[in-house]
Design a protein around this motif. Structure first.
Motif, PDB file in Angstrom:
ATOM      1  N   GLY A 185       1.301  25.278   1.510  1.00 49.53           N
ATOM      2  CA  GLY A 185       1.290  26.145   2.672  1.00 49.53           C
ATOM      3  C   GLY A 185       1.307  25.371   3.973  1.00 49.53           C
ATOM      4  N   THR A 186       1.232  26.094   5.070  1.00 51.46           N
ATOM      5  CA  THR A 186       1.293  25.464   6.388  1.00 51.46           C
ATOM      6  C   THR A 186      -0.085  25.231   6.995  1.00 51.46           C
ATOM      7  OG1 THR A 186       1.515  27.638   7.446  1.00 51.46           O
ATOM      8  CG2 THR A 186       3.548  26.474   6.856  1.00 51.46           C
ATOM      9  N   GLU A 187      -1.092  25.929   6.485  1.00 53.94           N
ATOM     10  CA  GLU A 187      -2.433  25.797   7.039  1.00 53.94           C
ATOM     11  C   GLU A 187      -3.264  24.871   6.155  1.00 53.94           C
ATOM     12  OE1 GLU A 187      -4.127  29.604   7.654  1.00 53.94           O
ATOM     13  OE2 GLU A 187      -2.552  30.273   9.022  1.00 53.94           O
ATOM     14  N   CYS A 188      -3.017  23.581   6.300  1.00 53.30           N
ATOM     15  CA  CYS A 188      -3.736  22.592   5.512  1.00 53.30           C
ATOM     16  C   CYS A 188      -3.958  21.349   6.374  1.00 53.30           C
ATOM     17  CB  CYS A 188      -2.970  22.237   4.242  1.00 53.30           C
ATOM     18  SG  CYS A 188      -1.372  21.471   4.559  1.00 53.30           S
ATOM     19  N   TYR A 189      -4.818  20.459   5.916  1.00 52.19           N
ATOM     20  CA  TYR A 189      -5.082  19.206   6.610  1.00 52.19           C
ATOM     21  C   TYR A 189      -4.410  18.066   5.858  1.00 52.19           C
ATOM     22  CZ  TYR A 189      -8.712  21.842   9.014  1.00 52.19           C
ATOM     23  OH  TYR A 189      -9.391  22.780   9.753  1.00 52.19           O
ATOM     24  N   TRP A 190      -3.957  17.087   6.617  1.00 53.89           N
ATOM     25  CA  TRP A 190      -3.309  15.916   6.025  1.00 53.89           C
ATOM     26  C   TRP A 190      -4.047  14.678   6.506  1.00 53.89           C
ATOM     27  CZ3 TRP A 190       0.316  14.975   2.403  1.00 53.89           C
ATOM     28  CH2 TRP A 190       0.875  13.679   2.342  1.00 53.89           C
ATOM     29  N   TRP A 191      -4.702  13.971   5.585  1.00 57.54           N
ATOM     30  CA  TRP A 191      -5.466  12.768   5.933  1.00 57.54           C
ATOM     31  C   TRP A 191      -4.792  11.560   5.286  1.00 57.54           C
ATOM     32  CZ3 TRP A 191      -9.441  16.397   3.664  1.00 57.54           C
ATOM     33  CH2 TRP A 191      -9.892  17.310   4.630  1.00 57.54           C
ATOM     34  N   ASP A 192      -4.113  10.805   6.083  1.00 57.95           N
ATOM     35  CA  ASP A 192      -3.344   9.653   5.611  1.00 57.95           C
ATOM     36  C   ASP A 192      -4.221   8.407   5.667  1.00 57.95           C
ATOM     37  OD1 ASP A 192      -1.514   7.685   5.067  1.00 57.95           O
ATOM     38  OD2 ASP A 192       0.004   8.432   6.451  1.00 57.95           O
ATOM     39  N   TYR A 193      -4.274   7.656   4.555  1.00 53.96           N
ATOM     40  CA  TYR A 193      -5.085   6.443   4.489  1.00 53.96           C
ATOM     41  C   TYR A 193      -4.227   5.197   4.271  1.00 53.96           C
ATOM     42  CZ  TYR A 193      -9.106   9.535   3.966  1.00 53.96           C
ATOM     43  OH  TYR A 193     -10.063  10.499   4.170  1.00 53.96           O
ATOM     44  N   GLY A 194      -2.933   5.292   4.530  1.00 52.65           N
ATOM     45  CA  GLY A 194      -2.020   4.209   4.184  1.00 52.65           C
ATOM     46  C   GLY A 194      -2.046   3.024   5.129  1.00 52.65           C
ATOM     47  N   LEU A 195      -2.631   3.174   6.316  1.00 49.74           N
ATOM     48  CA  LEU A 195      -2.741   2.080   7.272  1.00 49.74           C
ATOM     49  C   LEU A 195      -4.214   1.889   7.624  1.00 49.74           C
ATOM     50  CD1 LEU A 195       0.159   2.964   9.762  1.00 49.74           C
ATOM     51  CD2 LEU A 195       0.206   1.225   7.960  1.00 49.74           C
ATOM     52  N   LEU A 196      -4.564   0.672   8.009  1.00 53.01           N
ATOM     53  CA  LEU A 196      -5.939   0.397   8.373  1.00 53.01           C
ATOM     54  C   LEU A 196      -6.427   1.329   9.473  1.00 53.01           C
ATOM     55  CD1 LEU A 196      -8.530  -1.245   8.390  1.00 53.01           C
ATOM     56  CD2 LEU A 196      -7.388  -2.907   9.874  1.00 53.01           C
ATOM     57  N   SER A 197      -5.600   1.521  10.522  1.00 54.56           N
ATOM     58  CA  SER A 197      -6.009   2.391  11.622  1.00 54.56           C
ATOM     59  C   SER A 197      -6.238   3.813  11.141  1.00 54.56           C
ATOM     60  CB  SER A 197      -4.957   2.367  12.728  1.00 54.56           C
ATOM     61  OG  SER A 197      -3.693   2.786  12.223  1.00 54.56           O
ATOM     62  N   LEU A 198      -5.390   4.294  10.214  1.00 59.15           N
ATOM     63  CA  LEU A 198      -5.551   5.651   9.684  1.00 59.15           C
ATOM     64  C   LEU A 198      -6.747   5.738   8.740  1.00 59.15           C
ATOM     65  CD1 LEU A 198      -1.816   6.577   8.997  1.00 59.15           C
ATOM     66  CD2 LEU A 198      -3.251   7.267  10.924  1.00 59.15           C
ATOM     67  N   TYR A 199      -6.984   4.679   7.999  1.00 61.88           N
ATOM     68  CA  TYR A 199      -8.141   4.654   7.107  1.00 61.88           C
ATOM     69  C   TYR A 199      -9.423   4.825   7.909  1.00 61.88           C
ATOM     70  CZ  TYR A 199     -11.577   2.974   3.745  1.00 61.88           C
ATOM     71  OH  TYR A 199     -12.665   2.866   2.926  1.00 61.88           O
ATOM     72  N   GLN A 200      -9.529   4.073   9.002  1.00 54.51           N
ATOM     73  CA  GLN A 200     -10.719   4.197   9.829  1.00 54.51           C
ATOM     74  C   GLN A 200     -10.759   5.546  10.541  1.00 54.51           C
ATOM     75  OE1 GLN A 200     -11.310   1.420  13.109  1.00 54.51           O
ATOM     76  NE2 GLN A 200     -13.515   1.470  12.727  1.00 54.51           N
ATOM     77  N   LYS A 201      -9.645   5.936  11.125  1.00 51.76           N
ATOM     78  CA  LYS A 201      -9.599   7.194  11.879  1.00 51.76           C
ATOM     79  C   LYS A 201      -9.984   8.382  11.012  1.00 51.76           C
ATOM     80  CE  LYS A 201      -6.244  10.320  14.019  1.00 51.76           C
ATOM     81  NZ  LYS A 201      -4.824  10.500  14.397  1.00 51.76           N
TER      82      LYS A 201
END
Length: 272
Positions: A41-57
């Protein structure tokens, strides 16, 4: 793979191995496809951990007071009081929405920080504003190194290679090179995952799967990234491909066991 300094024989063997895996998988599950899509669906969250900055964020998101942050905490099963299975000394201050899980901390302050499986006598961990993150090679014989974090969980990883050794060189000693830097995307915090040390002093740092038995403890510059790589025989890797090759003969279960023993041995020495 041939273009990555592999021999044709090695590349061919890998192709044959993956082809056999694919055939076995499809024969065992004929109703399944190798690739497929799931409509979330369109109402979901996407948490990307593929980069160090994204892992921390995206891990530090768990500290926020938003609907998305509450969803992340629910997904990671972090209780709403943000504390679970931990032993904290009476003088330990936990501030600015910090999360403390399965940790033992005798004294100090945990401020705008995620601490998961941290065992230390004194913790001085703080999160603050935007910062630079030094990316430093480690000196020979040291089991600390740098890596990105592709995982999705706050649970600790396996050690890379068996037979961890004690540190033979001072903290943050470079290996004949100058540190390089990467800029964080947003105001950051301190992320401590599976850390055992006599003491910890860190601000806006990522410390991941580290055992440090030095008397001075971990004293890191602002924005540092630190993780243990358990090496065998003093080998030094120069790339992630090098880590991959070093780990081809590693028993993952044994690596988990040895990593856990390294943490447990120091915790026992510290009488925690």
């Amino acid at each position: 793979m041939v273009t990555k300094n592999e021999t044709e024989a090695t590349a061919g063997a890998h192709h044959d191995r993956m082809t056999a895996f694919k055939s076995k998988l499809l024969s065992s599950h004929p109703e399944k496809a190798v690739f497929g899509a799931i409509d979330v669906g369109t109402e979901c969250y996407w948490w990307d951990y593929g980069l160090l900055s994204l892992y921390q964020k995206n891990n530090m998101l768990a500290l926020d007071d938003t609907e998305e942050a509450a969803s992340l905490r629910a997904y990671l099963r972090i209780p709403e009081d943000r504390a679970q299975s931990s032993e904290l000394g009476n003088d330990v201050q936990v501030t600015n929405g910090s999360v403390v899980l399965a940790s033992v901390v005798k004294e100090g302050e945990i401020d705008h920080t995620i601490a998961s499986r941290v065992v230390t006598g004194k913790c001085d961990a703080h999160g603050a504003s935007r910062t630079l993150v030094p990316v430093r090679p480690r000196s020979r014989g040291e089991r600390r190194s740098l890596r990105t974090f592709p995982g999705v969980s706050l649970r600790p990883p396996p050690a890379f290679n068996p037979r961890p050794r004690r540190l033979s060189t001072p903290l943050l000693t470079p290996l004949n090179s100058t540190p390089t830097f990467a800029r964080m995307e947003r105001p950051s915090g301190c992320l401590l995952i599976n850390v055992t040390a006599r003491s910890i002093k860190a601000r806006n740092c990522v410390i991941y799967n580290v055992v440090d038995d030095s008397e001075d403890g971990l004293v890191l510059p602002d924005g540092a990234v630190l993780t243990n790589v358990f090496t065998d025989g003093g080998k030094v890797f120069k790339s992630f491909e090098g880590v991959y090759k070093m780990n081809q003969s590693t028993d993952v279960k044994e690596a988990y066991k040895l990593g856990a023993e390294a943490h447990a041995d120091l915790a026992k020495e510290l009488k925690f």
